[in-house]
Design a protein around this motif. Structure first.
Motif, PDB file in Angstrom:
ATOM      1  N   TYR A   1      -0.263   1.113  -6.856  1.00 37.13           N
ATOM      2  CA  TYR A   1       0.808   1.245  -7.845  1.00 37.13           C
ATOM      3  C   TYR A   1       1.382   2.667  -7.825  1.00 37.13           C
ATOM      4  O   TYR A   1       2.603   2.864  -7.926  1.00 37.13           O
ATOM      5  N   ALA A   2       0.491   3.654  -7.717  1.00 39.00           N
ATOM      6  CA  ALA A   2       0.929   5.047  -7.727  1.00 39.00           C
ATOM      7  C   ALA A   2       1.797   5.368  -6.513  1.00 39.00           C
ATOM      8  O   ALA A   2       2.816   6.060  -6.627  1.00 39.00           O
ATOM      9  N   ILE A   3       1.417   4.866  -5.349  1.00 36.74           N
ATOM     10  CA  ILE A   3       2.218   5.089  -4.135  1.00 36.74           C
ATOM     11  C   ILE A   3       3.589   4.438  -4.274  1.00 36.74           C
ATOM     12  O   ILE A   3       4.618   5.007  -3.888  1.00 36.74           O
ATOM     13  N   ALA A   4       3.613   3.237  -4.871  1.00 35.74           N
ATOM     14  CA  ALA A   4       4.873   2.499  -5.017  1.00 35.74           C
ATOM     15  C   ALA A   4       5.890   3.249  -5.874  1.00 35.74           C
ATOM     16  O   ALA A   4       7.103   3.038  -5.729  1.00 35.74           O
TER      17      ALA A   4
ATOM     18  N   TYR B   1       4.627  -4.090   2.520  1.00 32.37           N
ATOM     19  CA  TYR B   1       3.787  -5.246   2.819  1.00 32.37           C
ATOM     20  C   TYR B   1       2.311  -4.836   2.828  1.00 32.37           C
ATOM     21  O   TYR B   1       1.447  -5.575   2.351  1.00 32.37           O
ATOM     22  N   LEU B   2       2.026  -3.666   3.375  1.00 33.82           N
ATOM     23  CA  LEU B   2       0.664  -3.149   3.355  1.00 33.82           C
ATOM     24  C   LEU B   2       0.220  -2.879   1.925  1.00 33.82           C
ATOM     25  O   LEU B   2      -0.909  -3.231   1.537  1.00 33.82           O
ATOM     26  N   ILE B   3       1.110  -2.264   1.144  1.00 36.38           N
ATOM     27  CA  ILE B   3       0.785  -1.957  -0.249  1.00 36.38           C
ATOM     28  C   ILE B   3       0.436  -3.231  -1.021  1.00 36.38           C
ATOM     29  O   ILE B   3      -0.586  -3.312  -1.710  1.00 36.38           O
ATOM     30  N   PHE B   4       1.279  -4.245  -0.903  1.00 37.48           N
ATOM     31  CA  PHE B   4       1.023  -5.481  -1.640  1.00 37.48           C
ATOM     32  C   PHE B   4      -0.158  -6.258  -1.067  1.00 37.48           C
ATOM     33  O   PHE B   4      -0.864  -6.964  -1.806  1.00 37.48           O
ATOM     34  N   GLY B   5      -0.401  -6.136   0.224  1.00 32.74           N
ATOM     35  CA  GLY B   5      -1.597  -6.735   0.796  1.00 32.74           C
ATOM     36  C   GLY B   5      -2.854  -6.138   0.192  1.00 32.74           C
ATOM     37  O   GLY B   5      -3.806  -6.847  -0.166  1.00 32.74           O
ATOM     38  N   LEU B   6      -2.863  -4.811   0.032  1.00 33.59           N
ATOM     39  CA  LEU B   6      -4.010  -4.135  -0.577  1.00 33.59           C
ATOM     40  C   LEU B   6      -4.119  -4.460  -2.064  1.00 33.59           C
ATOM     41  O   LEU B   6      -5.230  -4.568  -2.601  1.00 33.59           O
ATOM     42  N   VAL B   7      -2.982  -4.631  -2.736  1.00 30.52           N
ATOM     43  CA  VAL B   7      -3.003  -5.066  -4.135  1.00 30.52           C
ATOM     44  C   VAL B   7      -3.677  -6.432  -4.243  1.00 30.52           C
ATOM     45  O   VAL B   7      -4.498  -6.674  -5.135  1.00 30.52           O
ATOM     46  N   GLY B   8      -3.361  -7.334  -3.303  1.00 34.06           N
ATOM     47  CA  GLY B   8      -3.983  -8.654  -3.301  1.00 34.06           C
ATOM     48  C   GLY B   8      -5.486  -8.586  -3.101  1.00 34.06           C
ATOM     49  O   GLY B   8      -6.249  -9.299  -3.761  1.00 34.06           O
ATOM     50  N   VAL B   9      -5.930  -7.704  -2.207  1.00 33.45           N
ATOM     51  CA  VAL B   9      -7.367  -7.528  -1.975  1.00 33.45           C
ATOM     52  C   VAL B   9      -8.044  -6.980  -3.229  1.00 33.45           C
ATOM     53  O   VAL B   9      -9.116  -7.448  -3.636  1.00 33.45           O
ATOM     54  N   GLY B  10      -7.410  -5.992  -3.853  1.00 33.98           N
ATOM     55  CA  GLY B  10      -7.962  -5.432  -5.083  1.00 33.98           C
ATOM     56  C   GLY B  10      -8.044  -6.467  -6.190  1.00 33.98           C
ATOM     57  O   GLY B  10      -9.041  -6.542  -6.917  1.00 33.98           O
ATOM     58  N   TRP B  11      -6.994  -7.272  -6.307  1.00 33.11           N
ATOM     59  CA  TRP B  11      -6.974  -8.314  -7.331  1.00 33.11           C
ATOM     60  C   TRP B  11      -8.069  -9.354  -7.082  1.00 33.11           C
ATOM     61  O   TRP B  11      -8.713  -9.833  -8.022  1.00 33.11           O
TER      62      TRP B  11
ATOM     63  N   TYR C   1      14.033   0.151 -14.742  1.00 27.93           N
ATOM     64  CA  TYR C   1      12.958  -0.466 -13.964  1.00 27.93           C
ATOM     65  C   TYR C   1      12.089   0.549 -13.227  1.00 27.93           C
ATOM     66  O   TYR C   1      11.013   0.202 -12.737  1.00 27.93           O
ATOM     67  N   SER C   2      12.505   1.796 -13.180  1.00 30.65           N
ATOM     68  CA  SER C   2      11.691   2.824 -12.536  1.00 30.65           C
ATOM     69  C   SER C   2      10.380   3.070 -13.289  1.00 30.65           C
ATOM     70  O   SER C   2       9.449   3.656 -12.740  1.00 30.65           O
ATOM     71  N   VAL C   3      10.302   2.600 -14.527  1.00 29.30           N
ATOM     72  CA  VAL C   3       9.083   2.801 -15.317  1.00 29.30           C
ATOM     73  C   VAL C   3       8.012   1.761 -14.968  1.00 29.30           C
ATOM     74  O   VAL C   3       6.855   1.900 -15.387  1.00 29.30           O
ATOM     75  N   LEU C   4       8.361   0.748 -14.175  1.00 31.17           N
ATOM     76  CA  LEU C   4       7.445  -0.367 -13.933  1.00 31.17           C
ATOM     77  C   LEU C   4       6.118   0.080 -13.318  1.00 31.17           C
ATOM     78  O   LEU C   4       5.039  -0.248 -13.834  1.00 31.17           O
ATOM     79  N   PHE C   5       6.173   0.824 -12.215  1.00 27.25           N
ATOM     80  CA  PHE C   5       4.922   1.189 -11.552  1.00 27.25           C
ATOM     81  C   PHE C   5       4.136   2.277 -12.301  1.00 27.25           C
ATOM     82  O   PHE C   5       2.900   2.223 -12.324  1.00 27.25           O
ATOM     83  N   PRO C   6       4.782   3.272 -12.942  1.00 28.06           N
ATOM     84  CA  PRO C   6       4.014   4.169 -13.812  1.00 28.06           C
ATOM     85  C   PRO C   6       3.305   3.409 -14.933  1.00 28.06           C
ATOM     86  O   PRO C   6       2.163   3.739 -15.298  1.00 28.06           O
ATOM     87  N   TYR C   7       3.973   2.409 -15.478  1.00 27.04           N
ATOM     88  CA  TYR C   7       3.379   1.549 -16.509  1.00 27.04           C
ATOM     89  C   TYR C   7       2.120   0.866 -15.959  1.00 27.04           C
ATOM     90  O   TYR C   7       1.066   0.842 -16.600  1.00 27.04           O
ATOM     91  N   ALA C   8       2.232   0.323 -14.753  1.00 26.16           N
ATOM     92  CA  ALA C   8       1.092  -0.357 -14.134  1.00 26.16           C
ATOM     93  C   ALA C   8      -0.049   0.620 -13.851  1.00 26.16           C
ATOM     94  O   ALA C   8      -1.230   0.288 -14.049  1.00 26.16           O
ATOM     95  N   VAL C   9       0.285   1.832 -13.392  1.00 20.90           N
ATOM     96  CA  VAL C   9      -0.738   2.846 -13.127  1.00 20.90           C
ATOM     97  C   VAL C   9      -1.509   3.171 -14.402  1.00 20.90           C
ATOM     98  O   VAL C   9      -2.748   3.263 -14.397  1.00 20.90           O
TER      99      VAL C   9
END
Length: 432
Positions: A313-316, A327-337, A390-398
């Motif tokens: 999330y932070a990288i995004a 695609y790599l980022i979301f692939g790793l998100v899937g593994v983490g989930w 929408y720029s707040v989305l990933f900081p929110y997730a972090v």
């Protein structure tokens, strides 16, 4: 102690039918509300939130009721079997009202369907820990999740081939004007019914309960009607963690399509490809993570999953345009989930006694559903009403993901490792 994979897969068939339904529900029902019946997006979203609201109250209730049920079919099976039959009938009724363009009939049948789904969802999920020894529950939960996702994939394929789409004047993808939805309702309903009938006729719940005969650990035993305070605090902390990581993850999955349009300035279809990558990665990781958690322990595996997702999330945050790197980022998100999902539910039911697994299953879903109701509202408030965009989305997730790491790190109970092997060769033992 070995996991019976065949039995676990058969038990997972009920969950497979449930996920097939929700995949279909989330994709088709909003479209019908807005396009077939002409509702506003706000009104359609309000109707779509009813299932989460029902879940907060009904999942723990029917989990607890099924704990105290004793029949010739078992304590979970009656709810699963008759709940599925009722759901199948109501699905077809909903489909009929869709064809007739009867909004009142559609809504009444849909509300009844959501109630029925809430009745048997917790018993279906609680079945696995009922008949699986505690050290094996993470591995079993990985199998259950994998089987469940097959149901979601089946529903997706059915919709791809049976629902025809066109482009409207605005260039948006919509279903054809003469599209018949009833056949799709029937196919999904038949799949749900077949899945559960196979489970019922190939597993005997009472026999499995007698064979497993799980004993409560002294650590989590209820004394005088009350849970030990340290165990209770761990339960509170892990349920808080469940709430927090769902706040992060569901904010991203709910708003990412609009993030792509507003921040990356790309087509809506781009978001689907990234989210699909996360799903595929999670499916591929379920079973390996079940084994990894047996080595590292559940808590450490969950913390690794949270850390991985938080970093992604932070990288995004700093990626301001579409790039294949995502695609790599979301692939790793899937593994983490997947790492979180495989282990967090077993940790919650680990703190239950043998007689109240359903109640604790309900607690788990109550907190996850509460987050799924809250996070679209809170993130929407920040994005729209307070003007952060929408720029707040990933900081929110972090933020929420990091908070879940803190609460999870404080959990002291619910972990369980298999007993150490007497020899290296025992690590290769499998159930016949």
């Amino acid at each position: 102690m070995k996991l019976n994979y065949k039995r676990t897969i058969l038990i997972g068939l009920a969950f497979m039918g449930i996920l097939a339904f929700w995949q279909f529900y989330d994709q088709v029902i909003p479209y019908l509300l807005e396009n077939t019946f002409g509702l506003s997006t706000f009104t359609a979203n309000a109707i779509m939130s009813v299932d989460n609201i029902l879940a907060i109250f009904m999942l723990p209730l029917f989990g607890a009721i099924s704990d105290r049920t004793h029949t010739r079919l078992g304590k979970r099976t009656p709810y699963i079997l008759f709940g599925t039959i009722a759901a199948v009938i109501l699905m077809i009724v909903v489909g009929i009202f869709t064809e007739q363009r009867s909004f009142l009939g559609f809504v009444i049948a849909l509300m009844a369907l959501l109630v029925v789904m809430a009745v048997y969802r917790t018993p279906a999920v609680a079945y696995m820990p009922d008949v699986t020894e505690k050290p094996l529950r993470s591995k079993a939960n990985a199998i259950i999740n994998l089987v469940g996702y097959i149901g979601g994939i089946f529903a997706t394929i059915v919709m791809m081939f049976m629902l025809k789409s066109d482009k409207n004047a605005a260039g948006e993808t919509v279903y054809s004007e003469n599209q018949k939805f009833l056949p799709v309702f029937i196919v999904i309903a038949a799949f749900m019914l077949l899945s559960v009938l196979v489970m019922v006729f190939t597993t005997n719940e009472n026999k499995l309960l007698a064979e497993t005969n799980i004993k409560d650990d002294e650590e989590v035993a209820v004394k005088g009607g009350k849970m030990d305070r340290p165990v209770f605090m761990s339960l509170v902390l892990i349920l808080a963690s469940v709430f927090l990581w769902f706040m992060a993850y569901n904010a991203v999955t709910t708003a990412f399509s609009r993030y792509c349009v507003n921040v990356w300035k790309v087509d809506l279809s781009v978001s689907s490809s990234f989210l699909l990558t996360a799903t595929i990665a999670a499916i591929a990781a379920f079973v390996p993570l079940g084994f990894i958690s047996g080595k590292l322990g559940r808590k450490k595996t969950v913390l690794l999953g949270i850390a991985l997702m938080t970093v992604c999330y932070a990288i995004a945050i700093f990626i301001r345009q579409q790039t294949p790197f995502m695609y790599l980022i979301f692939g790793l998100v899937g593994v983490g989930w997947a790492a979180i999902n495989v282990n967090s539910f077993p940790m919650v039911v680990e703190m239950s006694t043998g007689s109240d697994v359903g109640k604790y299953t309900g607690f788990y879903y109550t907190f996850s559903m509460a987050a799924q109701i809250t996070t679209p509202l809170l993130s929407g408030l920040l994005i729209d009403k307070l003007g952060f965009g929408y720029s707040v989305l990933f900081p929110y997730a972090v933020l929420f993901s990091a908070l879940s790491f803190v609460t999870m790190s404080l959990v002291r109970h619910g972990d369980c490792k298999p007993a150490s092997k007497k020899s290296v060769l025992e690590n290769f033992d499998v159930e016949d």
